[in-house]
Design a protein around this motif. Structure first.
Motif, PDB file in Angstrom:
ATOM      1  N   MET A  65       0.819  -1.202   0.000  1.00  0.00           N
ATOM      2  CA  MET A  65       0.000   0.000   0.000  1.00  0.00           C
ATOM      3  C   MET A  65       0.859   1.260   0.000  1.00  0.00           C
ATOM      4  O   MET A  65       1.968   1.275   0.511  1.00  0.00           O
ATOM      5  CB  MET A  65      -0.931   0.026   1.205  1.00  0.00           C
ATOM      6  CG  MET A  65      -2.058  -0.972   1.097  1.00  0.00           C
ATOM      7  SD  MET A  65      -3.360  -0.699   2.294  1.00  0.00           S
ATOM      8  CE  MET A  65      -4.158   0.757   1.646  1.00  0.00           C
ATOM      9  N   THR A  66       0.317   2.309  -0.593  1.00  0.00           N
ATOM     10  CA  THR A  66       0.962   3.608  -0.559  1.00  0.00           C
ATOM     11  C   THR A  66      -0.150   4.646  -0.726  1.00  0.00           C
ATOM     12  O   THR A  66      -1.314   4.318  -0.566  1.00  0.00           O
ATOM     13  CB  THR A  66       2.051   3.734  -1.640  1.00  0.00           C
ATOM     14  OG1 THR A  66       2.672   4.997  -1.542  1.00  0.00           O
ATOM     15  CG2 THR A  66       1.490   3.576  -3.033  1.00  0.00           C
ATOM     16  N   GLN A  67       0.229   5.884  -1.032  1.00  0.00           N
ATOM     17  CA  GLN A  67      -0.822   6.864  -1.264  1.00  0.00           C
ATOM     18  C   GLN A  67      -0.494   7.702  -2.487  1.00  0.00           C
ATOM     19  O   GLN A  67       0.662   7.887  -2.834  1.00  0.00           O
ATOM     20  CB  GLN A  67      -1.011   7.745  -0.033  1.00  0.00           C
ATOM     21  CG  GLN A  67       0.198   8.582   0.338  1.00  0.00           C
ATOM     22  CD  GLN A  67      -0.021   9.329   1.636  1.00  0.00           C
ATOM     23  OE1 GLN A  67      -0.632   8.818   2.565  1.00  0.00           O
ATOM     24  NE2 GLN A  67       0.489  10.533   1.720  1.00  0.00           N
ATOM     25  N   VAL A  68      -1.538   8.174  -3.164  1.00  0.00           N
ATOM     26  CA  VAL A  68      -1.345   9.077  -4.294  1.00  0.00           C
ATOM     27  C   VAL A  68      -2.258  10.280  -4.116  1.00  0.00           C
ATOM     28  O   VAL A  68      -3.270  10.219  -3.410  1.00  0.00           O
ATOM     29  CB  VAL A  68      -1.640   8.392  -5.646  1.00  0.00           C
ATOM     30  CG1 VAL A  68      -0.629   7.320  -5.953  1.00  0.00           C
ATOM     31  CG2 VAL A  68      -3.043   7.859  -5.698  1.00  0.00           C
ATOM     32  N   PHE A  69      -1.888  11.380  -4.766  1.00  0.00           N
ATOM     33  CA  PHE A  69      -2.722  12.573  -4.722  1.00  0.00           C
ATOM     34  C   PHE A  69      -3.647  12.593  -5.923  1.00  0.00           C
ATOM     35  O   PHE A  69      -3.240  12.256  -7.029  1.00  0.00           O
ATOM     36  CB  PHE A  69      -1.858  13.830  -4.743  1.00  0.00           C
ATOM     37  CG  PHE A  69      -1.206  14.117  -3.425  1.00  0.00           C
ATOM     38  CD1 PHE A  69      -1.948  14.668  -2.395  1.00  0.00           C
ATOM     39  CD2 PHE A  69       0.124  13.835  -3.212  1.00  0.00           C
ATOM     40  CE1 PHE A  69      -1.369  14.930  -1.174  1.00  0.00           C
ATOM     41  CE2 PHE A  69       0.720  14.089  -1.992  1.00  0.00           C
ATOM     42  CZ  PHE A  69      -0.036  14.647  -0.968  1.00  0.00           C
ATOM     43  N   ASP A  70      -4.859  12.988  -5.702  1.00  0.00           N
ATOM     44  CA  ASP A  70      -5.783  13.200  -6.801  1.00  0.00           C
ATOM     45  C   ASP A  70      -5.499  14.594  -7.353  1.00  0.00           C
ATOM     46  O   ASP A  70      -5.576  15.580  -6.617  1.00  0.00           O
ATOM     47  CB  ASP A  70      -7.228  13.089  -6.303  1.00  0.00           C
ATOM     48  CG  ASP A  70      -8.210  13.282  -7.443  1.00  0.00           C
ATOM     49  OD1 ASP A  70      -7.854  12.927  -8.567  1.00  0.00           O
ATOM     50  OD2 ASP A  70      -9.307  13.802  -7.193  1.00  0.00           O
ATOM     51  N   ARG A  71      -5.135  14.647  -8.639  1.00  0.00           N
ATOM     52  CA  ARG A  71      -4.694  15.913  -9.239  1.00  0.00           C
ATOM     53  C   ARG A  71      -5.753  17.014  -9.145  1.00  0.00           C
ATOM     54  O   ARG A  71      -5.429  18.176  -8.943  1.00  0.00           O
ATOM     55  CB  ARG A  71      -4.327  15.707 -10.709  1.00  0.00           C
ATOM     56  CG  ARG A  71      -3.012  14.984 -10.885  1.00  0.00           C
ATOM     57  CD  ARG A  71      -1.823  15.927 -10.797  1.00  0.00           C
ATOM     58  NE  ARG A  71      -0.620  15.176 -10.463  1.00  0.00           N
ATOM     59  CZ  ARG A  71       0.292  15.556  -9.591  1.00  0.00           C
ATOM     60  NH1 ARG A  71       0.154  16.673  -8.935  1.00  0.00           N
ATOM     61  NH2 ARG A  71       1.355  14.827  -9.365  1.00  0.00           N
ATOM     62  N   SER A 121      -8.800  17.248  -7.127  1.00  0.00           N
ATOM     63  CA  SER A 121      -9.290  17.692  -5.820  1.00  0.00           C
ATOM     64  C   SER A 121      -8.151  17.907  -4.832  1.00  0.00           C
ATOM     65  O   SER A 121      -8.328  18.568  -3.816  1.00  0.00           O
ATOM     66  CB  SER A 121     -10.274  16.663  -5.265  1.00  0.00           C
ATOM     67  OG  SER A 121      -9.594  15.466  -4.986  1.00  0.00           O
ATOM     68  N   GLY A 122      -6.960  17.354  -5.134  1.00  0.00           N
ATOM     69  CA  GLY A 122      -5.825  17.507  -4.231  1.00  0.00           C
ATOM     70  C   GLY A 122      -5.909  16.613  -3.019  1.00  0.00           C
ATOM     71  O   GLY A 122      -5.132  16.738  -2.092  1.00  0.00           O
ATOM     72  N   ARG A 162      -6.114   3.705 -10.900  1.00  0.00           N
ATOM     73  CA  ARG A 162      -5.233   3.853 -12.061  1.00  0.00           C
ATOM     74  C   ARG A 162      -4.885   2.485 -12.640  1.00  0.00           C
ATOM     75  O   ARG A 162      -4.815   1.502 -11.912  1.00  0.00           O
ATOM     76  CB  ARG A 162      -3.946   4.559 -11.629  1.00  0.00           C
ATOM     77  CG  ARG A 162      -3.104   5.067 -12.784  1.00  0.00           C
ATOM     78  CD  ARG A 162      -1.791   5.605 -12.287  1.00  0.00           C
ATOM     79  NE  ARG A 162      -1.927   6.718 -11.357  1.00  0.00           N
ATOM     80  CZ  ARG A 162      -0.937   7.144 -10.573  1.00  0.00           C
ATOM     81  NH1 ARG A 162       0.228   6.544 -10.605  1.00  0.00           N
ATOM     82  NH2 ARG A 162      -1.120   8.168  -9.778  1.00  0.00           N
ATOM     83  N   LEU A 200      -3.987   0.149  -9.471  1.00  0.00           N
ATOM     84  CA  LEU A 200      -4.078   0.854  -8.199  1.00  0.00           C
ATOM     85  C   LEU A 200      -5.537   0.861  -7.765  1.00  0.00           C
ATOM     86  O   LEU A 200      -6.397   1.369  -8.485  1.00  0.00           O
ATOM     87  CB  LEU A 200      -3.558   2.293  -8.338  1.00  0.00           C
ATOM     88  CG  LEU A 200      -2.111   2.528  -7.935  1.00  0.00           C
ATOM     89  CD1 LEU A 200      -1.174   1.689  -8.785  1.00  0.00           C
ATOM     90  CD2 LEU A 200      -1.752   3.982  -8.081  1.00  0.00           C
TER      91      LEU A 200
END
Lengths: 121, 242
Positions: free
Chosen positions: B12-18, B20-21, B211, B220
């Motif tokens: 697991m990790t985290q990503v930013f939604d472009r 909404s941030g 993704r 993802l």
């Protein structure tokens, strides 16, 4: 192997230009706020008292005094909502976490300004 | 019917939604490439499905005893034509030989119920089979915790630390009483007791597909999925409506 894959995935969310600042700096954090369709910038200024995590999970904590009450806000460094971090003043500090500021009020909150930074400016 | 693919949980990790941030917690799944090993049809098998294979199994070494975990002759014969007496007999009598995928023997083999007419044996399936899907179901096996007590397995509170409790601090309490709604003199069926916990097939339904990275075979998925890192999973388009 799996850690490399995770790193690669996380890299896609990293900023190409990471804001530069140090612990003890007084900064202006420019954050974008969405209000319906419009977006505007809100500035939160205060002292950086901590930095934690690494990679996409890295965050920093900014502390300021609002109406006599201490307010702390934690920002993810790589968040696309943080457009800019402007350093206003650098201070001489000897530790990585300035949690001791939480116990202080009034004049005691002040930090000594860093010499080299003051000369540059 | 649903499309799907086999994979392995990376972590697991985290990503930013472009837009909404916002931060999205994601599980990374290494999905495919898979080979279609067999096709099940309604006429022959009574149902329609494809059999997928994921990750190559090692070929048997010359010294068999030292490396026992490799593909057997049967497993190799399932994916490719290898010479056998049975095959010769079948050919002589004019019987039809099953088509083979002509690939390496696979570590993980699973069937997916779907309309098999669009697939061929030997076809390679990549993560882009899920393009167009917004949500997926992920099927995996939870971490095995062995024979566990009721506190760990069912979240019971156990008993008190003091006040005369003797050697029963993590035990369950009474299992029944004479009152009819408590069992009427016998333990009710379905009473939660100690037993095997974990290593159980779990389907996480309607997870948002964040993704698809076809080049590096990655999916993802938002949120957690069952199993340890490196555990095998089946990912399919969700069958949950709405």
């Amino acid at each position: 192997m799996s850690q490399e894959i995770l790193k690669k995935v996380a890299e896609s969310s990293l900023k190409s230009e990471v804001p530069q600042f140090a612990i003890g700096d007084t900064v202006d954090v420019h954050c974008l706020i969405l209000e319906g369709q419009k977006s505007r910038t809100q500035i939160f200024s205060g002292v950086v008292i901590a930095r934690s995590g690494s990679g996409v999970k890295e965050t920093f904590t900014v502390r300021r005094i609002v109406a006599g009450e201490g307010v702390e806000r934690k920002f993810p460094i790589h968040s696309p909502k943080i457009s800019k971090v402007e350093v206003k003043r650098s201070s001489e500090v000897r530790r990585a976490k300035l949690y001791f500021l939480r116990d202080r009020t009034g004049k005691a909150v002040r930090l000594r300004e860093r010499r080299d930074a003051a000369e540059k400016a | 019917m649903s499309k799907g693919i086999l994979g392995r949980k990376v972590g697991m990790t985290q990503v930013f939604d472009r837009e909404s941030g916002r931060v999205t917690p994601v599980t990374v799944i290494e999905a495919g490439p898979c080979n279609v090993l067999q096709i099940k049809t309604v006429e022959k098998d009574g149902y329609s499905a494809i059999q997928l294979g994921f990750l190559d199994k090692k070929r048997p070494a010359k010294d068999r005893r030292s490396r026992p975990s490799q593909a057997s002759r049967a497993e190799r014969g399932h994916v490719a034509n290898i010479k056998s007496k049975r095959q010769e007999r079948l050919a002589k009598s004019g019987g039809q030989l099953a088509p083979k995928a002509n690939c390496e023997p696979k570590k993980l083999i699973r069937e997916l119920r779907c309309d098999a007419s669009a697939f061929q044996v030997g076809q390679e399936i990549k993560a882009d089979i899920l393009s167009g899907a917004t949500a997926v179901d992920v099927i995996g096996y939870t971490r095995g915790r062995g024979y566990s007590g009721v506190m760990k397995r069912h979240g019971f509170s156990g008993q008190r630390a003091t006040h005369g409790v003797k050697k029963c601090h993590r035990h369950l309490g009474s299992t029944a009483s004479h009152a009819s709604w408590r069992g009427g003199g016998r333990t009710k069926k379905g009473k939660r007791l100690p037993g095997q916990y974990g290593n159980e097939r779990v389907t996480m339904r309607n997870l948002k597909l964040v993704r698809i990275d076809v080049d590096s075979n990655l999916l993802l998925v938002q949120g957690a999925i069952p199993g340890p890192r490196g555990g095998f999973v089946v990912v399919r388009e969700t069958n949950k409506k709405g």
